[in-house]
Design a protein around this motif. Structure first.
Motif, PDB file in Angstrom:
ATOM      1  N   LYS A 133       6.469  -0.734  11.685  1.00 40.93           N
ATOM      2  CA  LYS A 133       5.768  -1.141  10.305  1.00 40.93           C
ATOM      3  C   LYS A 133       5.009  -0.090   9.733  1.00 40.93           C
ATOM      4  N   GLY A 134       4.226   0.731  10.692  1.00 41.65           N
ATOM      5  CA  GLY A 134       3.494   2.073  10.373  1.00 41.65           C
ATOM      6  C   GLY A 134       4.423   3.002   9.596  1.00 41.65           C
ATOM      7  N   VAL A 135       5.530   3.275  10.063  1.00 41.86           N
ATOM      8  CA  VAL A 135       6.561   4.095   9.556  1.00 41.86           C
ATOM      9  C   VAL A 135       6.959   3.619   8.124  1.00 41.86           C
ATOM     10  N   ARG A 136       7.388   2.268   8.174  1.00 34.49           N
ATOM     11  CA  ARG A 136       8.054   1.819   6.872  1.00 34.49           C
ATOM     12  C   ARG A 136       6.939   1.823   5.817  1.00 34.49           C
ATOM     13  N   MET A 137       5.772   1.573   6.169  1.00 36.12           N
ATOM     14  CA  MET A 137       4.597   1.523   5.118  1.00 36.12           C
ATOM     15  C   MET A 137       4.211   2.836   4.745  1.00 36.12           C
ATOM     16  N   LEU A 164      -4.167  -2.314   6.930  1.00 38.05           N
ATOM     17  CA  LEU A 164      -4.186  -1.202   5.957  1.00 38.05           C
ATOM     18  C   LEU A 164      -3.182  -2.033   4.862  1.00 38.05           C
ATOM     19  N   ASP A 165      -2.753  -2.926   5.029  1.00 36.70           N
ATOM     20  CA  ASP A 165      -1.928  -3.814   3.956  1.00 36.70           C
ATOM     21  C   ASP A 165      -3.030  -4.259   2.998  1.00 36.70           C
ATOM     22  N   ILE A 166      -4.225  -4.603   3.450  1.00 41.29           N
ATOM     23  CA  ILE A 166      -5.539  -5.378   2.949  1.00 41.29           C
ATOM     24  C   ILE A 166      -6.376  -4.516   2.200  1.00 41.29           C
ATOM     25  N   PHE A 167      -6.743  -3.470   3.076  1.00 40.37           N
ATOM     26  CA  PHE A 167      -7.916  -2.332   2.707  1.00 40.37           C
ATOM     27  C   PHE A 167      -7.498  -1.812   1.251  1.00 40.37           C
ATOM     28  N   PRO A 168      -8.558  -1.679   0.431  1.00 36.20           N
ATOM     29  CA  PRO A 168      -8.438  -0.846  -0.740  1.00 36.20           C
ATOM     30  C   PRO A 168      -8.139   0.476  -0.467  1.00 36.20           C
ATOM     31  N   GLU A 169      -7.210   1.178  -0.892  1.00 39.63           N
ATOM     32  CA  GLU A 169      -6.922   2.654  -0.657  1.00 39.63           C
ATOM     33  C   GLU A 169      -7.772   3.235  -1.354  1.00 39.63           C
ATOM     34  N   SER A 170      -8.593   3.121  -2.266  1.00 38.05           N
ATOM     35  CA  SER A 170      -9.578   4.084  -2.924  1.00 38.05           C
ATOM     36  C   SER A 170     -10.838   3.829  -2.030  1.00 38.05           C
ATOM     37  N   ASN A 171     -10.822   3.149  -1.426  1.00 37.94           N
ATOM     38  CA  ASN A 171     -12.051   2.914  -0.439  1.00 37.94           C
ATOM     39  C   ASN A 171     -12.117   4.108   0.978  1.00 37.94           C
TER      40      ASN A 171
END
Length: 398
Positions: free
Chosen positions: A314-318, A251-258
């Motif tokens: 990490k999931g909560v932090r992000m 999820l750090d890498i994947f484009p959010e718009s996708n």
């Protein structure tokens, strides 16, 4: 008889020695990393000193990279470079036992290291090495639905492990070199959703957790394949740990718009509360075979627990996982405290040992409870040490 003059230096030496042995470092992440590197773990070489492409090394290097970026200590970066150089020739050829015709996802976990080094150095060898792994994915065998087989020899089988091994690299490569490749982004998201759909434990199942079985056989020919979707019979903690880490890292890498971003995040959000609730109530950590909590011979396993702590924090932090009541962070913190109290052992040389990591878990056999609990644990198994490093990095961010 010793005089007072003779006794004083002895007492001072004893105090200094005792404080050295018993001292705890300020950072468990640093302690774990320094201990692993002092033992020569994750350096691209096997225990016999031969070049070896190993997903465990890729996992450790992922943690060393974060530690380097946090501390600025270039020792960690140099260790990554040295380890990668041990398995990649100057012309970019990946060696160390890697053979593309094996079509195994495991070696691909070292790919993110190649991409990281290329991004920093622009050395062509690292791009060439990454291209080799990307080329493997182009021809990698798949189920009729499109799921990568875990390995060529595991006919039509998708394993949770393989999502971590292959798809974090797949995503980073796509972002770095093919950011507009909509087909690739859809394929990456499909790897997560297909394995989720085919391994999710159904309500009403015995020992229901709502989590994911280790893997599935799309052809239903494996001895362990269930009649409905072909899934394996048990939920094994480390397989689930690999999948959770893959989600929070991709999820750090994947484009959010996708649209694939939301698909993966929705899976993570559905599973995280169920993972929290599957922890042992007293200890706060997780059983090796999560579908058989408390059963004789089952035990609390350290690598899966560390992976879960890393992923939840990490999931909560992000912002990938909502935690409005704080219960998910609270659960992860409780598990972390158990880890450092029970699985971290201080050594006289200043290093730490890590205990209770199961050596392996495979679906090459019958996938039964008896199989999983029959596999021995190993001291300082890198799959566990690296996961503890990652968990510690997240815990120390709190």
């Amino acid at each position: 008889m010793f005089s007072a003059g003779h006794l004083l230096p002895l007492l001072l030496a004893f105090v200094v020695h005792t404080s050295t042995v018993l001292a705890r470092p300020h950072s468990y992440a640093v302690w774990a990393a320094d201990s692993a590197t002092k033992r020569g773990q994750g350096n691209g070489l096997s225990s016999s000193g031969q070049p070896s492409v190993s997903y465990e090394h890729g996992e450790l290097q992922w943690g060393l990279r974060q530690l380097y970026e946090r501390t600025g200590n270039k020792t960690y970066y140099n260790y990554i470079v040295s380890g990668a150089n041990n398995i990649v020739y100057d012309n970019g050829t990946v060696h160390g036992g890697y053979t593309i015709s094996d079509y195994s996802l495991d070696p691909v976990r070292t790919g993110p290291t190649f991409l990281y080094l290329y991004s920093r150095t622009k050395q062509a060898k690292w791009k060439t090495a990454a291209d080799i792994f990307r080329g493997q994915l182009n021809g990698h065998p798949r189920t009729a639905e499109g799921q990568f087989w875990h390995k060529l020899r595991y006919f039509n089988q998708g394993w949770l492990d393989g999502i971590y091994m292959g798809d974090v690299f797949y995503a980073q490569y796509t972002k770095d070199f093919q950011p507009t490749n909509a087909t690739a982004w859809a394929d990456i998201a499909a790897q997560f959703t297909l394995i989720y759909r085919n391994t999710l434990q159904a309500p009403g199942s015995a020992n229901y957790t709502g989590l994911l079985y280790h893997g599935y056989d799309y052809s239903h020919t494996a001895v362990w394949a269930s009649p409905d979707r072909g899934h394996s019979p048990e939920i094994w903690d480390r397989a689930l740990g690999w999948y959770f880490m893959a989600m929070v890292d991709v999820l750090d890498i994947f484009p959010e718009s996708n649209s694939g971003y939301a698909s993966i995040q929705n899976i993570l959000r559905a599973l995280a509360p169920k993972l929290r609730d599957a922890a042992d109530l007293k200890s706060g950590v997780w059983w090796l075979v999560m579908t058989q909590p408390g059963r004789a011979q089952n035990y609390f396993e350290s690598s899966g627990t560390a992976m879960f702590v890393y992923s939840l924090l990490k999931g909560v932090r992000m912002g990938y996982i909502p935690d409005s009541d704080g219960s998910i962070v609270k659960a992860a913190k409780k598990a972390y405290q158990y880890m450092i109290a029970n699985w971290v052992v201080a050594n006289p040389d200043g290093t730490m040992d890590w205990t209770s990591t199961v050596e392996v878990g495979s679906l090459s056999g019958n996938g039964t409870f008896e199989y999983y609990v029959g596999v021995p644990t190993a001291l300082n198994d890198l799959k566990g040490v690296a996961a503890f490093l990652l968990a510690s990095l997240e815990y120390e961010r709190l």
